[in-house]
Design a protein around this motif. Structure first.
Motif, mmCIF file in Angstrom:
data_model
loop_
_atom_site.group_PDB
_atom_site.id
_atom_site.type_symbol
_atom_site.label_atom_id
_atom_site.label_comp_id
_atom_site.label_asym_id
_atom_site.label_seq_id
_atom_site.Cartn_x
_atom_site.Cartn_y
_atom_site.Cartn_z
ATOM 1 N N VAL A 43 59.790 32.216 10.250
ATOM 2 C CA VAL A 43 59.829 33.712 9.806
ATOM 3 C C VAL A 43 58.394 33.793 8.904
ATOM 4 O O VAL A 43 59.338 32.909 7.785
ATOM 5 N N THR A 88 55.532 35.780 6.895
ATOM 6 C CA THR A 88 55.004 36.811 6.201
ATOM 7 C C THR A 88 53.500 37.342 6.863
ATOM 8 O O THR A 88 52.954 36.352 7.486
ATOM 9 N N TYR A 89 52.449 38.557 6.962
ATOM 10 C CA TYR A 89 51.546 38.255 7.163
ATOM 11 C C TYR A 89 50.384 37.854 6.824
ATOM 12 O O TYR A 89 49.722 37.374 7.053
ATOM 13 N N ILE A 143 57.522 34.314 14.678
ATOM 14 C CA ILE A 143 57.581 35.678 13.614
ATOM 15 C C ILE A 143 56.955 36.319 12.378
ATOM 16 O O ILE A 143 56.723 35.555 12.200
ATOM 17 N N ILE A 144 55.674 36.635 12.963
ATOM 18 C CA ILE A 144 54.601 37.849 11.815
ATOM 19 C C ILE A 144 55.235 39.131 11.505
ATOM 20 O O ILE A 144 55.756 39.768 12.329
ATOM 21 N N SER A 145 56.036 38.907 9.881
ATOM 22 C CA SER A 145 57.262 40.005 9.292
ATOM 23 C C SER A 145 55.560 40.782 8.949
ATOM 24 O O SER A 145 55.069 40.618 8.494
ATOM 25 N N ARG A 146 55.451 42.207 9.396
ATOM 26 C CA ARG A 146 54.658 42.984 8.180
ATOM 27 C C ARG A 146 55.397 43.760 7.735
ATOM 28 O O ARG A 146 56.682 44.568 8.148
ATOM 29 N N ARG A 147 55.284 44.411 6.937
ATOM 30 C CA ARG A 147 56.150 45.597 5.446
ATOM 31 C C ARG A 147 55.157 46.609 5.865
ATOM 32 O O ARG A 147 54.836 46.814 6.971
ATOM 33 N N ASP A 183 56.424 44.036 13.896
ATOM 34 C CA ASP A 183 56.599 42.329 13.854
ATOM 35 C C ASP A 183 55.378 41.920 15.104
ATOM 36 O O ASP A 183 55.658 42.824 15.879
#
Length: 88
Positions: free
Chosen positions: A3, A5-6, A28-32, A37
């Motif tokens: 996992v 961050t973007y 997994i690319i986690s976005r705010r 995601d």
């Protein structure tokens, strides 16, 4: 499964892609801000998952595959000679 961050994905895209291909894994690319995601995986991994879904999509085929796996685990598998294609 990784996992990240973007921002990290954007700055290290080549490394992210190389890793998912090499490790046959997903990232997994986690976005705010609840934008949603995303998952990155190799095309080979994706195709494998789609093939598995297709093979298990009908109950009869899923049962046949489960039965074949049971036979193999019980040592009842038998080698077969593959037929040659007609060349059509």
């Amino acid at each position: 499964m990784n996992v990240i961050t973007y921002s990290h994905a954007r700055n290290a895209l080549k490394t992210v892609l190389d890793t998912v291909v090499r490790d046959v894994d997903v990232t997994i690319i986690s976005r705010r801000d609840a934008e949603g995601d995303a998952v990155v995986m190799s095309l080979a991994h994706y195709n494998s998952l789609m093939e598995t879904l297709h093979l298990l999509s009908t109950p009869a085929n899923a049962r046949a595959l489960a039965h074949a796996i049971e036979q193999d685990r019980a040592g009842q598998a038998q080698p077969r000679t593959l037929l040659e294609a007609d060349g059509d």
